[in-house]
Design a protein around this motif. Structure first.
Motif, PDB file in Angstrom:
ATOM      1  N   ASP A 201      20.987  18.727  -6.742  1.00  0.00           N
ATOM      2  CA  ASP A 201      21.355  19.117  -5.373  1.00  0.00           C
ATOM      3  C   ASP A 201      20.467  18.521  -4.288  1.00  0.00           C
ATOM      4  N   VAL A 202      19.548  17.612  -4.655  1.00  0.00           N
ATOM      5  CA  VAL A 202      18.697  16.960  -3.653  1.00  0.00           C
ATOM      6  C   VAL A 202      18.810  15.442  -3.809  1.00  0.00           C
ATOM      7  N   ILE A 203      19.138  14.777  -2.703  1.00  0.00           N
ATOM      8  CA  ILE A 203      19.377  13.330  -2.718  1.00  0.00           C
ATOM      9  C   ILE A 203      18.588  12.662  -1.605  1.00  0.00           C
ATOM     10  N   ILE A 204      17.929  11.535  -1.934  1.00  0.00           N
ATOM     11  CA  ILE A 204      17.314  10.703  -0.895  1.00  0.00           C
ATOM     12  C   ILE A 204      18.354   9.681  -0.459  1.00  0.00           C
ATOM     13  N   SER A 205      18.572   9.595   0.865  1.00  0.00           N
ATOM     14  CA  SER A 205      19.586   8.688   1.402  1.00  0.00           C
ATOM     15  C   SER A 205      19.058   7.992   2.649  1.00  0.00           C
ATOM     16  N   GLU A 206      19.659   6.858   2.975  1.00  0.00           N
ATOM     17  CA  GLU A 206      19.286   6.124   4.179  1.00  0.00           C
ATOM     18  C   GLU A 206      19.768   6.890   5.410  1.00  0.00           C
ATOM     19  N   LYS A 207      18.928   6.929   6.441  1.00  0.00           N
ATOM     20  CA  LYS A 207      19.228   7.786   7.593  1.00  0.00           C
ATOM     21  C   LYS A 207      20.449   7.333   8.395  1.00  0.00           C
ATOM     22  N   ASN A 208      20.851   6.061   8.247  1.00  0.00           N
ATOM     23  CA  ASN A 208      22.007   5.569   8.999  1.00  0.00           C
ATOM     24  C   ASN A 208      23.343   5.765   8.278  1.00  0.00           C
ATOM     25  N   PHE A 209      23.318   6.340   7.088  1.00  0.00           N
ATOM     26  CA  PHE A 209      24.561   6.542   6.327  1.00  0.00           C
ATOM     27  C   PHE A 209      25.264   7.824   6.813  1.00  0.00           C
ATOM     28  N   THR A 210      25.677   7.812   8.061  1.00  0.00           N
ATOM     29  CA  THR A 210      26.163   9.034   8.715  1.00  0.00           C
ATOM     30  C   THR A 210      27.340   9.666   7.980  1.00  0.00           C
ATOM     31  N   ARG A 211      28.351   8.880   7.664  1.00  0.00           N
ATOM     32  CA  ARG A 211      29.558   9.434   7.035  1.00  0.00           C
ATOM     33  C   ARG A 211      29.243   9.983   5.651  1.00  0.00           C
ATOM     34  N   LEU A 212      28.489   9.227   4.870  1.00  0.00           N
ATOM     35  CA  LEU A 212      28.116   9.678   3.526  1.00  0.00           C
ATOM     36  C   LEU A 212      27.248  10.919   3.577  1.00  0.00           C
ATOM     37  N   ASN A 213      26.224  10.914   4.421  1.00  0.00           N
ATOM     38  CA  ASN A 213      25.298  12.047   4.469  1.00  0.00           C
ATOM     39  C   ASN A 213      26.003  13.325   4.916  1.00  0.00           C
ATOM     40  N   THR A 214      26.977  13.181   5.808  1.00  0.00           N
ATOM     41  CA  THR A 214      27.777  14.344   6.228  1.00  0.00           C
ATOM     42  C   THR A 214      28.575  14.882   5.047  1.00  0.00           C
ATOM     43  N   TRP A 215      29.215  13.986   4.293  1.00  0.00           N
ATOM     44  CA  TRP A 215      29.986  14.405   3.104  1.00  0.00           C
ATOM     45  C   TRP A 215      29.087  15.096   2.085  1.00  0.00           C
ATOM     46  N   LEU A 216      27.906  14.531   1.858  1.00  0.00           N
ATOM     47  CA  LEU A 216      26.975  15.135   0.900  1.00  0.00           C
ATOM     48  C   LEU A 216      26.598  16.550   1.330  1.00  0.00           C
TER      49      LEU A 216
END
Length: 303
Positions: A256-271
């Motif tokens: 349930d914890v993921i490191i992601s790039e800060k500009n991946f707006t659409r993906l990070n919202t889905w996550l």
């Protein structure tokens, strides 16, 4: 050291994180290993060492905050050591040292101090004819997913990193696993039409979800197999531009914890909408070398 990797998302305890220190000068166009690096060299936008060091330290801080033991390669002068996933990978209690591009052999030596603590019988070096890099290899419980390219023109593609010989060797090493290979789209010149590794167009997250880019797969039925395996409602489809930006190359600390790039707006919202905690970091400079968070981390132990 007792290694343990069964899948991509169980709770991480120990990892090798690459380093951008003493990364060396901007490479010549003819020395680039992938089309995206080549593109940025030509454009004069190839990433600077100081910026990449900052990005990698941001990841190290997140990992340490979650009590993950972080190993770093020994620093080699003027040598690119960012992508720790390329040079070795762990499945169950075995570490497989990859047969990578000959110019990158010294990267393997720089992490030897870690895996020399692994029992000798669990250190695997594949035969010379087996070409494989860790970005193409994904343990997923009963399965091992492997990206490959089997075309007769394999030798013509510097972007083809894992061959059928390696797929067969991994199946023989883990006969109790179901090894499922996927033909990837390759291009030496166009990064938007090149899936350098499987993790450049696909990655599982959580217990039953996945990120995927259809055009990264050469064979549509293989892409459809993955969508059916995870279930359409559990799959986040990324666009060609999002694949180019490396949206599928994030990294799981746990289910349930993921490191992601800060500009991946659409993906990070889905996550976040799907209940994940997203630890955002800047990684856009490193992405210019056609690799991101999964590429620069090599898990050793997960619960």
């Amino acid at each position: 050291m007792k290694l343990n990797i069964q899948n991509e998302t169980s709770r991480l305890r120990a990892v090798i994180l690459g380093t951008a220190e003493s990364n060396g000068p901007t490479p010549k166009v003819e020395d680039c290993y992938d089309p995206k690096s080549r593109q940025h060299v030509l454009a004069g936008t190839y990433p600077k060492e100081v910026d990449m060091i900052k990005e990698m330290e941001a990841v190290a801080k997140v990992l340490e905050r979650y009590d993950v033991t972080v190993y770093r390669p020994k620093v080699l002068k003027d040598y690119n050591q960012i992508f720790a996933r390329d040079i070795s990978f762990v499945i169950e209690d075995k570490i497989v040292v990859a047969n990578i591009l000959p110019d990158r052999k010294r990267e393997v030596e720089a992490t030897e101090y870690v895996w020399e603590h692994v029992e000798k019988k669990n250190r695997i070096i594949l035969p010379d004819e087996c070409h494989v890099e860790g970005g193409d290899v994904m343990p997923w419980n009963d399965y091992i997913f492997i990206g490959t390219y089997s075309g007769e023109d394999y030798p013509d593609y510097i972007t083809a990193r894992t061959n059928v010989d390696a797929v067969i060797a991994i199946q023989e090493l883990f006969p109790h696993k179901i090894v499922k290979s996927f033909e990837l789209r390759k291009s030496n010149t166009d990064p938007k039409d090149n899936a350098l590794h499987l993790d450049c167009c696909f990655q599982p997250v959580g217990k039953d979800k996945a990120i995927i880019h259809k055009n990264g797969f050469l064979v549509e039925s293989e892409y459809e197999w993955l969508v059916n395996f995870f279930g359409k409602k559990n799959v986040f489809e990324i666009t060609k531009d999002e694949m180019y930006d490396m949206n599928s190359n994030i990294f799981s600390i746990s289910e349930d914890v993921i490191i992601s790039e800060k500009n991946f707006t659409r993906l990070n919202t889905w996550l976040r909408d799907n209940g994940f905690t997203v630890e955002e970091v800047p990684y856009a400079e490193i992405a210019k070398q056609e690799g991101l968070l999964r590429c620069s981390t090599m898990p050793l132990i997960r619960d």
